[in-house]
Design a protein around this motif. Structure first.
Motif: not given
Ligand code: SAM
Length: 501
Positions: A443, A470, A477-480, A485
């Protein structure tokens, strides 16, 4: 002519089973009193880039490390990394074992991994000669090698690949064409054909490994797997005796019927003979043998009190088990499992599960077991706990340490990732854990978090920096990124044993 290992670099990584800590544990369990891991001298022969030695030198600042390898580029890469980490307790030297300087002194632990079975007889001899001449009186030498009879299967595939590659010289082409042949062989096999199944399994195993490993481990000029008894004869000629294997789980055969185990027990007074028949039974391919001086007095019979000098850790998770009332099942991510309703065993394993990735000394664990089980303290609890730890370790459920790794169970206020990990992330996705294993960080966000954790940022600063990172990613494909998190990621990195205490 360029050294083959300079032409095609061999990625070198840490091996927990060849860490000085593991060698010390096995020595203690077999009646030898080895040097303390936190103040010892370690030598590695054929150390490559120092992927095994550098993490050890980083985590044991009072110990001294020397690595030698004839591949000059690999040694130079290792030296650069040592310089960047500011390590003053390690020397990596580019030299051929044939020219090993006699004045390097004695070492408490001497490690030779992945070299013996790939070396011509003169170099094999030199490995054992150095392991004898430079081993401290209470020292432990580790030599890994490909073993027979299992090595015959690998030998068979190697011969096919080398035939297929006749006339092909360029490394990239050799790797590529060997992979094509392996894929062809594996895909051709029909189910139910024992020869085909064996070929397919072995071909897939080779295909799973990186091309550089294939190039060196399978296609080199020299590949000489040996029978355990032949290896031990060679070691004995150099005045070295068998101590144990580096892995406790391999020493205890549990997979065979009782009459087979009884037959093996008849050979207990001769561990080499017993080990050889065990290799026949298991079609053994690989050994990681520990040696010590012939003169050292060993007492291999299991003595529970030896475990009271050690620390224990367990990556297992607990779940209710079917069967006996109150039974619980403990299972590691690698699949080692045990169900038990025994109050001491349950309390011990639960205590270890709670503190993972940290370890507990025997005395700390015994205290927790007594508090947890609520039973009156009894003298025999210590003996029961020692037995439970030994057999749980033999089953792969518990790790034993002579010097546990210094890691954080959870991220502190200003979390710190290992500086070695932060440097390794510049090169690729694979990093060394503080348990001396390798993990692949897939990741991008977790990698960025590791890079940010240099001990100067609290959670607010980490969150701000991660959010900015980010934002720079592809919106698809940007994660939160949020407080929850972040906490989740920190907990994951701590469990992977990447955070410093
Ligand atoms: C298969 S690699 C293993 C590297 C490392 N020990 C590991 O397991 O990741 C073998 C290493 O031994 C080194 N080597 C081979 N023959 C040698 C010799 N005669 N003297 C010193 N190093 C040698 C090679 O350069 C190479 O780095």
């Amino acid at each position: 002519m360029a050294d083959a290992y300079d032409l095609v670099p061999y990625p070198s990584v840490p091996y927990a089973q060849a860490h000085a800590d593991r060698l010390a544990v096995m020595a203690i369990l077999h009646g030898l009193s080895p040097a303390p891991v936190e103040r010892c001298r370690v030598l590695e022969l054929g150390c490559g880039e120092g992927g095994h030695l550098i993490p050890m030198a980083f985590s044991l600042p009072q110990s001294e490390f020397v690595g030698v390898d004839r591949a000059a580029d690999a040694i130079a890469a290792g030296q650069t990394l040592c310089g960047e980490l500011g390590l003053g307790n390690i020397a990596l030297r580019a030299l051929d074992l044939e020219k090993f300087p006699p004045d390097l002194g004695q070492f408490d632990y001497i490690i030779t991994h992945g070299l013996y079975a790939w070396a011509p007889p003169a170099v094999q001899d030199k490995i054992l000669a150095i392991s004898k001449a430079h081993l401290a009186p209470r020292g432990v030498a580790y030599v890994s090698y490909n073993a027979l009879p299992g090595g015959h299967v690998r030998l068979m595939l190697r011969e096919m690949m080398r035939f297929h590659l006749r006339g092909v010289e360029a490394p990239a082409e050799r790797i590529g064409q060997a992979q094509v042949l392996l894929q062809w062989l594996a895909a051709a096999q029909r189910e139910g054909n024992p020869y085909g199944e064996m070929l397919k399994t072995e071909a897939r195993r080779a295909l799973e490994r990186r091309g550089q490993f294939l190039y060196h481990d399978e296609l080199t000029e020299v590949y000489a797997p040996v029978y355990f008894h032949d290896f031990m004869e060679h070691a004995a000629r150099h005045g070295l005796q068998y101590l144990a294997e580096a892995s406790l789980t391999e020493l205890q055969p549990r997979e065979f019927p009782q009459q087979v185990l009884d037959k093996l027990e008849e050979l207990a007074s001769d561990p080499v003979l017993r080990g050889q028949y065990l290799d026949f039974l298991r079609c053994r391919k690989f050994r990681q043998t520990l040696l010590c001086h012939q003169e050292a007095e060993l007492d291999p019979a299991w003595k529970p009190d030896r475990i009271t000098r050690l620390w224990a850790a367990s990556a297992a998770e607990a779940a209710p088990a079917e069967g006996a009332a109150g039974a619980e099942e403990f299972r590691t991510p690698q699949g080692a499992a045990m169900s038990t309703a025994h109050p001491v065993a349950r309390a011990a394993l639960r205590s270890l599960v709670e503190v993972w990735p940290c370890s507990l000394s025997f005395a700390e664990l015994l205290d927790r077991v007594r508090q947890r089980s609520g039973l009156p303290s009894r003298a025999e609890d210590a003996g029961a706990l020692a037995e439970i730890l030994y057999w749980s370790a033999a089953a792969g459920l518990v790790e034993l340490h002579a010097h546990p790794p210094r890691c954080a169970a959870r991220a502190g206020e200003l979390p710190v990732a290992s500086p070695l990990v932060r440097l390794q992330l510049r090169q690729g996705l694979e990093v060394s854990t503080l348990r001396h294993t390798t993990v692949k960080m897939e990741g991008a966000l977790e990698r960025e978090l590791l890079l940010l954790m240099d001990g100067t940022r609290d959670r607010t600063a980490l969150l701000a920096a991660l959010s900015a990172f980010a934002e720079s990613m592809d919106p698809q494909s940007r994660p939160r990124v949020g407080a929850e998190s972040l906490e989740h990621a920190l907990a994951k990195l701590a469990r992977l044993v990447l955070l410093l205490a």
